[in-house]
Motif scaffolding. Structure first.
Motif, PDB file in Angstrom:
ATOM      1  N   MET A 156       1.179  -0.912  -0.387  1.00 39.00           N
ATOM      2  CA  MET A 156       0.034   0.035  -0.319  1.00 39.00           C
ATOM      3  C   MET A 156       0.961   1.892   0.358  1.00 39.00           C
ATOM      4  O   MET A 156       0.346   2.251  -1.349  1.00 39.00           O
ATOM      5  CB  MET A 156      -0.988  -0.176   0.675  1.00 39.00           C
ATOM      6  CG  MET A 156      -2.340  -0.814   0.932  1.00 39.00           C
ATOM      7  SD  MET A 156      -2.715  -1.473   2.978  1.00 39.00           S
ATOM      8  CE  MET A 156      -3.527  -0.092   2.878  1.00 39.00           C
ATOM      9  N   THR A 157       1.522   1.012   0.885  1.00 41.40           N
ATOM     10  CA  THR A 157       2.948   2.535   1.090  1.00 41.40           C
ATOM     11  C   THR A 157       3.734   2.785  -0.091  1.00 41.40           C
ATOM     12  O   THR A 157       4.066   3.747  -0.820  1.00 41.40           O
ATOM     13  CB  THR A 157       4.049   2.446   2.393  1.00 41.40           C
ATOM     14  OG1 THR A 157       4.561   1.424   2.121  1.00 41.40           O
ATOM     15  CG2 THR A 157       3.104   2.110   3.196  1.00 41.40           C
ATOM     16  N   LYS A 158       4.257   1.090  -0.967  1.00 31.45           N
ATOM     17  CA  LYS A 158       5.207   1.156  -1.861  1.00 31.45           C
ATOM     18  C   LYS A 158       3.897   2.110  -3.540  1.00 31.45           C
ATOM     19  O   LYS A 158       4.169   2.990  -4.367  1.00 31.45           O
ATOM     20  CB  LYS A 158       5.658   0.216  -2.268  1.00 31.45           C
ATOM     21  CG  LYS A 158       6.400   0.163  -1.743  1.00 31.45           C
ATOM     22  CD  LYS A 158       7.580   1.293  -1.117  1.00 31.45           C
ATOM     23  CE  LYS A 158       8.609   2.077  -0.371  1.00 31.45           C
ATOM     24  NZ  LYS A 158       9.852   2.511  -0.350  1.00 31.45           N
ATOM     25  N   TRP A 159       2.665   2.037  -4.038  1.00 37.67           N
ATOM     26  CA  TRP A 159       1.618   2.326  -4.546  1.00 37.67           C
ATOM     27  C   TRP A 159       1.794   3.897  -4.060  1.00 37.67           C
ATOM     28  O   TRP A 159       1.368   4.108  -5.235  1.00 37.67           O
ATOM     29  CB  TRP A 159       0.648   1.333  -4.849  1.00 37.67           C
ATOM     30  CG  TRP A 159       0.167   0.304  -4.888  1.00 37.67           C
ATOM     31  CD1 TRP A 159       1.540  -0.995  -4.973  1.00 37.67           C
ATOM     32  CD2 TRP A 159      -0.860  -0.786  -5.141  1.00 37.67           C
ATOM     33  NE1 TRP A 159       0.941  -2.137  -4.941  1.00 37.67           N
ATOM     34  CE2 TRP A 159      -0.528  -2.079  -5.546  1.00 37.67           C
ATOM     35  CE3 TRP A 159      -1.972  -0.487  -5.804  1.00 37.67           C
ATOM     36  CZ2 TRP A 159      -0.989  -3.259  -5.937  1.00 37.67           C
ATOM     37  CZ3 TRP A 159      -2.889  -1.721  -5.704  1.00 37.67           C
ATOM     38  CH2 TRP A 159      -2.903  -2.784  -6.050  1.00 37.67           C
ATOM     39  N   CYS A 160       1.878   4.410  -3.298  1.00 34.77           N
ATOM     40  CA  CYS A 160       1.595   5.390  -2.641  1.00 34.77           C
ATOM     41  C   CYS A 160       3.065   6.266  -3.147  1.00 34.77           C
ATOM     42  O   CYS A 160       2.531   7.446  -3.967  1.00 34.77           O
ATOM     43  CB  CYS A 160       0.392   6.063  -0.763  1.00 34.77           C
ATOM     44  SG  CYS A 160      -0.413   5.250  -0.607  1.00 34.77           S
ATOM     45  N   CYS A 161       3.391   5.606  -3.329  1.00 36.61           N
ATOM     46  CA  CYS A 161       4.763   6.706  -3.692  1.00 36.61           C
ATOM     47  C   CYS A 161       4.888   6.548  -5.060  1.00 36.61           C
ATOM     48  O   CYS A 161       5.549   7.300  -5.417  1.00 36.61           O
ATOM     49  CB  CYS A 161       6.317   5.927  -2.880  1.00 36.61           C
ATOM     50  SG  CYS A 161       6.818   6.005  -0.971  1.00 36.61           S
ATOM     51  N   SER A 162       4.829   5.393  -5.375  1.00 34.25           N
ATOM     52  CA  SER A 162       4.389   5.649  -7.198  1.00 34.25           C
ATOM     53  C   SER A 162       3.513   6.513  -7.923  1.00 34.25           C
ATOM     54  O   SER A 162       3.848   7.066  -8.868  1.00 34.25           O
ATOM     55  CB  SER A 162       3.903   4.573  -7.606  1.00 34.25           C
ATOM     56  OG  SER A 162       5.322   3.530  -6.986  1.00 34.25           O
ATOM     57  N   ALA A 163       2.530   6.822  -6.954  1.00 36.51           N
ATOM     58  CA  ALA A 163       1.257   7.670  -7.607  1.00 36.51           C
ATOM     59  C   ALA A 163       2.011   9.037  -7.181  1.00 36.51           C
ATOM     60  O   ALA A 163       1.755   9.912  -8.127  1.00 36.51           O
ATOM     61  CB  ALA A 163      -0.154   7.175  -6.739  1.00 36.51           C
ATOM     62  N   LEU A 164       2.624   8.510  -5.934  1.00 36.50           N
ATOM     63  CA  LEU A 164       3.643  10.853  -5.938  1.00 36.50           C
ATOM     64  C   LEU A 164       4.682  10.466  -6.761  1.00 36.50           C
ATOM     65  O   LEU A 164       3.875  11.933  -7.426  1.00 36.50           O
ATOM     66  CB  LEU A 164       3.870  10.314  -4.368  1.00 36.50           C
ATOM     67  CG  LEU A 164       4.872  11.643  -3.935  1.00 36.50           C
ATOM     68  CD1 LEU A 164       4.210  12.760  -3.914  1.00 36.50           C
ATOM     69  CD2 LEU A 164       5.536  11.500  -2.752  1.00 36.50           C
ATOM     70  N   GLY A 165       5.653   9.842  -7.465  1.00 31.02           N
ATOM     71  CA  GLY A 165       6.004  10.334  -8.053  1.00 31.02           C
ATOM     72  C   GLY A 165       5.434  10.586  -9.993  1.00 31.02           C
ATOM     73  O   GLY A 165       6.053  11.585 -10.898  1.00 31.02           O
ATOM     74  N   GLU A 166       4.735   9.334  -9.875  1.00 29.61           N
ATOM     75  CA  GLU A 166       3.705   9.891 -11.108  1.00 29.61           C
ATOM     76  C   GLU A 166       3.283  11.737 -10.866  1.00 29.61           C
ATOM     77  O   GLU A 166       3.541  12.633 -12.135  1.00 29.61           O
ATOM     78  CB  GLU A 166       3.123   9.250 -11.350  1.00 29.61           C
ATOM     79  CG  GLU A 166       3.264   7.763 -11.772  1.00 29.61           C
ATOM     80  CD  GLU A 166       2.792   6.681 -12.675  1.00 29.61           C
ATOM     81  OE1 GLU A 166       1.217   7.052 -13.124  1.00 29.61           O
ATOM     82  OE2 GLU A 166       2.454   5.827 -13.173  1.00 29.61           O
ATOM     83  N   SER A 167       2.630  12.349  -9.867  1.00 34.01           N
ATOM     84  CA  SER A 167       2.008  13.334  -9.766  1.00 34.01           C
ATOM     85  C   SER A 167       2.975  14.088 -10.033  1.00 34.01           C
ATOM     86  O   SER A 167       2.536  15.295 -10.488  1.00 34.01           O
ATOM     87  CB  SER A 167       1.192  13.329  -8.833  1.00 34.01           C
ATOM     88  OG  SER A 167       0.209  12.107  -8.405  1.00 34.01           O
ATOM     89  N   LEU A 168       3.802  13.883  -8.911  1.00 37.97           N
ATOM     90  CA  LEU A 168       4.974  15.239  -9.186  1.00 37.97           C
ATOM     91  C   LEU A 168       5.863  15.357 -10.189  1.00 37.97           C
ATOM     92  O   LEU A 168       5.910  16.613 -10.827  1.00 37.97           O
ATOM     93  CB  LEU A 168       6.419  14.656  -7.881  1.00 37.97           C
ATOM     94  CG  LEU A 168       5.954  14.792  -7.270  1.00 37.97           C
ATOM     95  CD1 LEU A 168       6.915  13.763  -6.182  1.00 37.97           C
ATOM     96  CD2 LEU A 168       5.522  16.405  -6.356  1.00 37.97           C
ATOM     97  N   ALA A 169       5.855  14.046 -11.186  1.00 38.70           N
ATOM     98  CA  ALA A 169       6.280  14.650 -12.946  1.00 38.70           C
ATOM     99  C   ALA A 169       5.401  14.977 -13.471  1.00 38.70           C
ATOM    100  O   ALA A 169       5.997  16.549 -14.126  1.00 38.70           O
ATOM    101  CB  ALA A 169       6.248  13.003 -13.451  1.00 38.70           C
ATOM    102  N   ALA A 170       4.081  15.321 -13.509  1.00 38.38           N
ATOM    103  CA  ALA A 170       3.493  15.989 -14.376  1.00 38.38           C
ATOM    104  C   ALA A 170       3.763  17.481 -13.407  1.00 38.38           C
ATOM    105  O   ALA A 170       3.259  17.927 -14.437  1.00 38.38           O
ATOM    106  CB  ALA A 170       1.748  15.875 -14.513  1.00 38.38           C
ATOM    107  N   GLU A 171       3.257  17.526 -12.353  1.00 38.80           N
ATOM    108  CA  GLU A 171       3.307  18.975 -11.300  1.00 38.80           C
ATOM    109  C   GLU A 171       4.526  20.265 -11.791  1.00 38.80           C
ATOM    110  O   GLU A 171       4.401  21.219 -12.304  1.00 38.80           O
ATOM    111  CB  GLU A 171       2.963  19.167 -10.143  1.00 38.80           C
ATOM    112  CG  GLU A 171       2.239  18.284  -9.839  1.00 38.80           C
ATOM    113  CD  GLU A 171       1.224  18.219  -8.470  1.00 38.80           C
ATOM    114  OE1 GLU A 171       0.508  17.005  -7.997  1.00 38.80           O
ATOM    115  OE2 GLU A 171       2.673  18.395  -7.446  1.00 38.80           O
TER     116      GLU A 171
END
Length: 294
Positions: A156-171
């Motif tokens: 669960m935490t690592k799915w979050c970190c991957s989503a965080l990385g993808e979101s940051l890439a766009a932002e």
């Protein structure tokens, strides 16, 4: 005059954090290596790193103070590496709310707060010689792609970190700051050592049964520790190459996911195949929920 690249690395006392620090130092870069206890990174200090006591679970105001200090002393941070994290072993039924919170606090919230504290300074710093203002890397895992019995909270935490990385890439793209998530498979670090691995305090007899998926996982972790497929030194060299667009990554754009290890490749390919199978089997039902077109 060429700009000297600066790395800020959390959890640099062992594993990928330590190996990335050593790789960057060998390339002549400035490295700020951190750990909860700075005495644990004296080897990096001896190798030329600046060392700092830093706990990602500190209040945001404390982390912001660290970021301010780092930029005052070093002027910039080109590579922000969020390597802090640990595995919580235990079934969903066994883990307590406090254990779940502690896991998310280190693996997810700590990473988010570190990124939040450093980004205002990174956005304000001049472009590096390569035309990039900076790079932010979070650490996902093979577990970002597959939930498994016995370490569901970790996944669960690592799915979050991957989503965080993808979101940051766009932002961050408009500010010429790149972001990626590093997703290693099983690498031969101390990650699964009994002294590092955290297990739930509560144990339910039903999950101790060796015939259950959770029971099998518990025994597999013991066998896997020290016998992992991945070589952390090789992995760290690839990470530094890819983040800096040098070596094996020369002339290539940084992907939003840096996947490492043939075991990760297999898990991801299997995930795509099984997901496409679901889409194909249920496509008519999936599409039936759309509103009629006007």
């Amino acid at each position: 005059m060429a700009i000297q690249p600066v790395w800020f690395i959390t959890a640099a006392s062992s594993g990928f954090g330590q190996a990335i620090a050593l790789s960057a130092l060998r390339r002549g870069h400035t490295v700020i290596a951190t750990a909860r206890n700075a005495s644990r990174i004296q080897d990096l200090a001896a190798a030329g790193a600046h060392t700092l006591a830093f706990d990602v679970t500190s209040p945001l105001s404390t982390i912001e103070g660290v970021a301010k200090q780092v930029f005052a002393e070093h002027g910039r941070v080109d590579y922000l590496i969020n390597a802090a994290g640990y595995i919580l072993e235990g079934s969903i039924e066994e883990v307590s709310p406090e254990e779940v919170y502690d896991s998310f606090n280190t693996n997810v919230f700590g990473t988010m707060n570190t990124v939040r504290a450093f980004l205002p300074h990174m956005r304000a710093q001049p472009l590096a010689d390569n035309g990039v203002r900076g790079v932010v890397a979070t650490f996902g895992s093979l577990g970002s792609w597959r939930g498994s019995a016995g370490f569901g909270v970790y996944s669960m935490t690592k799915w979050c970190c991957s989503a965080l990385g993808e979101s940051l890439a766009a932002e961050l793209e408009p500010f010429k700051i790149k972001a990626t998530v590093i997703e290693p498979g099983y690498f031969r670090t101390g990650f699964l050592n009994p002294g590092t691995r955290v297990s739930s305090k509560a144990r339910v007899d039903a999950y101790e049964d060796e015939n259950t998926p959770t029971g099998k996982t518990r025994r597999a972790i013991v066998k896997t520790d020290g016998n992992q497929l991945g070589d952390v030194k090789k992995g760290a060299e690839v990470i530094v190459d890819m983040l800096s667009s040098t070596g094996v990554a020369s002339g290539k754009e940084l992907p939003v996911r840096v996947m490492l290890g043939s075991d990760t490749e297999k898990v991801v390919r299997d995930k795509f195949a099984s997901t496409i199978g679901i889409l194909d089997e249920w496509k008519e039902v999936i599409r039936s929920t759309d509103s009629p077109l006007n």
